[in-house]
Design an enzyme around this catalytic site. Structure first.
Site, PDB file in Angstrom:
ATOM      1  N   LYS A  81      10.914 -13.372   9.332  1.00 38.72           N
ATOM      2  CA  LYS A  81      12.290 -12.930   9.141  1.00 38.72           C
ATOM      3  C   LYS A  81      12.756 -13.286   7.736  1.00 38.72           C
ATOM      4  O   LYS A  81      12.514 -14.395   7.255  1.00 38.72           O
ATOM      5  CB  LYS A  81      13.195 -13.584  10.189  1.00 38.72           C
ATOM      6  CG  LYS A  81      14.547 -12.916  10.368  1.00 38.72           C
ATOM      7  CD  LYS A  81      15.280 -13.489  11.573  1.00 38.72           C
ATOM      8  CE  LYS A  81      16.596 -12.736  11.812  1.00 38.72           C
ATOM      9  NZ  LYS A  81      17.323 -13.257  12.989  1.00 38.72           N
TER      10      LYS A  81
ATOM     11  N   GLU B  38      21.454 -14.419  29.581  1.00 43.16           N
ATOM     12  CA  GLU B  38      22.809 -14.719  30.037  1.00 43.16           C
ATOM     13  C   GLU B  38      22.888 -14.912  31.548  1.00 43.16           C
ATOM     14  O   GLU B  38      23.666 -15.734  32.042  1.00 43.16           O
ATOM     15  CB  GLU B  38      23.777 -13.622  29.597  1.00 43.16           C
ATOM     16  CG  GLU B  38      24.058 -13.599  28.100  1.00 43.16           C
ATOM     17  CD  GLU B  38      23.008 -12.844  27.296  1.00 43.16           C
ATOM     18  OE1 GLU B  38      23.140 -12.780  26.061  1.00 43.16           O
ATOM     19  OE2 GLU B  38      22.062 -12.308  27.921  1.00 43.16           O
TER      20      GLU B  38
ATOM     21  N   ARG C 182      26.616  -9.288  30.883  1.00 37.98           N
ATOM     22  CA  ARG C 182      25.247  -9.220  31.386  1.00 37.98           C
ATOM     23  C   ARG C 182      25.008 -10.191  32.535  1.00 37.98           C
ATOM     24  O   ARG C 182      24.050 -10.051  33.280  1.00 37.98           O
ATOM     25  CB  ARG C 182      24.251  -9.504  30.262  1.00 37.98           C
ATOM     26  CG  ARG C 182      24.503  -8.711  29.001  1.00 37.98           C
ATOM     27  CD  ARG C 182      23.366  -8.800  28.025  1.00 37.98           C
ATOM     28  NE  ARG C 182      22.400  -7.745  28.280  1.00 37.98           N
ATOM     29  CZ  ARG C 182      21.288  -7.562  27.572  1.00 37.98           C
ATOM     30  NH1 ARG C 182      20.991  -8.388  26.595  1.00 37.98           N
ATOM     31  NH2 ARG C 182      20.471  -6.587  27.851  1.00 37.98           N
TER      32      ARG C 182
END
Length: 642
Positions: free
Chosen positions: A289, A375, A403
């Site tokens: 990244k 979640e 969610r």
């Protein structure tokens, strides 16, 4: 234009088909130019930079090998889609990212045929790709036809159960499908959990250069026929001395890990699997990244989300802050409460920085739990903690809590467990647009029996609501607060619990009462200043609670005013609906009360500044003023003499 990078090959790319003209060495140059263009563009707009830089080579290779939009390329979450947008005919608009009427920061079906599936939340890509693959085989024929389906999903997104549900189903159906696991060892925060540990074991035992060599050796095996399917993949894994066993058990042929920044490896693998794969294939790609931009590589979050910045230094151009953010006020308040109460614990789902719990974790590492992008698990884990005698604060964005709603209902509310939900990013959030707007939590939580639902009107109220949540130990509770800076008022040293279901009077007036739930209170006060010029002085009250309602306050407002207007930063079905139901049960409408409820409109509002979005929603001071005049039957023209 003079500060923009020199991109002679990229300048020739108006769509992915133009990549077919380039040799492999030229494709490497295209990738280099694409990285420079991405950095340049995001330096002007701000946005998600690190994720896109990590997939520059992968994006170039995919578009060079496959045939989008006939082949459906689905990016999980979409944080990494900026290079994809540049290569798919949107380079001329890339410097409008996340701005009004500009390009979305995520993939968006209405924006381009090259975005076949919209995404801004994680772990949906494999399910969608499988849907495209099955539609292809059933003869579905959208305008571009249906070819291959390719899902690119990060290792962080693989921590969500939905990804495994999709892989299990895909393995069972045995459809030709490509899943590219972009393993950058970092989602938004460093990934946690067994999945990341499993992926790490695939290459932790060998130097990376040796793995590159091993992967290239495996590539030499690929051109042989794939008749044996999973057996061939297993043999390749054995020869590479790394394991793809988990994925094979789910029904996928596995190859990897390969170096996601080595164009030779990427092109060879993608070309081979495109030519020879017959069923579901998982390609494990290791990337970095922030790759290729030193300030991003060196930053702890790899420049996941950035403001506008100087390309040379990497220094971000953030506006000076006049007040602490609501998020930081929440974090500091929770820390102070936890210093007094050792039973307080905090849970987040891969968003420690975004929720402020990184600060809490630094102070109480053993009482902080980052469960990854999961979640549903976060909510039920918090319920288990509560049942076990701990005081859990589950800190999630409003749009992410959606969610875990089934778990909120069944695991928390029905059992009346005292889980405390700290709901960040409530209301309209700005550049992230509709996908991240916290529009619905007031309605979906206030409908649950026994829930306490609060909204902070300012940062001082937030301090008190954290203390209030600590004190609520017999039922679930939630308090919501917006993104961004507070009002700029003095903060109390310590929070004091608020009486449950008790609002507060802000200003007393006549004829019309404004009952605000949340931070529209400041807009109500501004509207009152506008109305004062017209000889109208409204009463203003802060409800504080959507559930339980302050029924005494509401009846007092009704008794002393001819009109009542509720204002909230949520959709229909929330606070105003509960007030109206209560008033209907009291029979006050039979006595002539004029009632209006100002809520977010029944539409998804596109990205813009929060102020502009609330203008669209009709919930800023001028619109509140207009609503008061309308309910009182006063025309704007004659208002000055009313």
């Amino acid at each position: 234009m003079s500060d923009r990078p020199n991109t002679p090959l990229l300048d020739q790319v108006n769509g992915p088909e133009d990549l077919k003209q380039f040799s492999d060495p030229q494709l490497r140059q295209v990738a280099d130019e694409l990285r420079s263009e991405t950095i340049s563009a995001v330096s002007e707009t701000g946005g998600h930079l690190g994720a896109g830089l990590g997939v520059v080579e992968l994006t170039t290779a995919i578009h060079a090998v496959f045939d989008a939009p006939k082949d459906r390329l689905i990016w999980d979450v979409g944080h990494q889609c900026y290079p994809h947008k540049i290569l798919t005919g949107r380079r001329d608009r890339i410097r409008t990212l996340r701005q009004a009427d500009g390009l979305s920061g995520f993939t968006k079906r209405s924006e381009s045929p090259f975005d076949p599936f919209g995404a801004a939340h994680s772990s949906t890509s494999i399910s969608a790709a499988l849907g495209f693959a099955v539609a292809r085989d059933l003869g579905g024929a959208p305008e571009h036809g249906l070819g291959d389906a390719i899902a690119v999903i990060g290792d962080g997104s693989m921590s969500a159960g939905m990804a495994y549900e999709a892989m299990n189903n895909a393995g069972h159906l045995k459809k030709r499908l490509f899943v590219i696991l972009n393993d950058n060892e970092m989602s938004i925060a460093p990934p946690v959990g067994a999945m990341s540990a499993y992926l790490s074991k695939l290459y932790a035992g060998e130097p990376f250069q040796e793995l590159k060599s091993a992967a290239k050796s495996a590539i030499s095996l690929l051109p042989e026929p794939f008749q044996d399917g999973a057996k061939r993949a297993k043999d390749m894994v054995k020869h590479m001395t790394v394991g793809g066993t988990l994925f094979e058990q789910l029904g996928f042929s596995y190859i990897g890990p390969i170096d996601g920044h080595d164009m030779d490896q990427l092109l060879n693998v993608l070309r081979t699997v495109k030519d020879r794969a017959t069923g579901p294939m998982l390609i494990h790609v290791i990337t970095k990244k922030g790759k290729g931009y030193a300030p991003a590589e060196e930053a702890s979050d790899k420049y996941h989300g950035v403001a506008k910045f100087d390309v040379v230094s990497g220094k971000q151009k953030k506006a000076p802050s006049n007040a602490p953010s609501y998020t930081s006020v929440f974090a500091q308040s929770l820390i102070k409460e936890a210093e007094k109460d050792t039973k307080i614990a905090a849970i987040t789902a891969a968003m420690p920085d975004g929720t402020g719990l990184d600060k809490f974790a630094a102070r109480f590492p053993n009482r902080t739990f980052d469960v990854g992008i999961a979640e549903q698990h976060a909510v039920t884990f918090a319920a288990g903690l509560a049942a076990g005698g701990i005081k859990p604060f589950c800190a999630l964005y409003s749009t992410f809590l959606q969610r875990g709603y089934d778990q909120v209902v069944h695991d928390v509310a029905i059992q009346r467990l005292p889980v405390r939900f700290a709901i960040d990013r409530a209301g309209l959030v700005g550049a992230d647009g509709a996908t991240h707007a916290g529009s619905f939590d007031i309605g979906y939580l206030s409908n649950l029996p026994g829930f306490v639902v609060m909204a902070a009107a300012d940062e001082a109220e937030l301090v008190h609501m954290v203390a209030t949540a600590v004190a609520i130990d017999d039922r679930p509770s939630a308090f919501r607060f917006p993104r961004g800076e507070g009002v700029g008022i003095d903060l109390p040293e310590h929070g004091v619990p608020i009486e449950i279901g008790k609002g507060r009077m802000i200003a007393e007036g006549a004829r019309v009462a404004l009952l605000s739930f949340g931070t529209r209170l400041q807009e109500c006060e501004k509207a009152a200043e506008l109305l004062a010029r017209k000889g109208i002085t409204p009463t203003i009250a802060d409800a504080r609670f959507a559930k339980p309602l302050d029924e005494a306050l509401i009846m007092d407002l009704v008794k002393n005013h001819e009109a009542l207007i509720t204002i909230e930063e949520g959709a229909v079905g929330g606070f105003g609906s509960h007030v109206m139901q209560f008033l209907s049960d009291q029979g006050v409408f039979d006595k002539g009360l004029k009632f209006r409820s100002m809520v977010l409109p029944d539409t998804f509002i596109d990205q813009n500044s929060p102020k502009a979005m609330y203008d669209v929603a009709g919930m800023n001071a001028p619109q509140i003023e207009a609503k008061v005049l309308e309910v009182l039957g006063i025309s704007q023209i004659g208002a000055a003499t009313a």
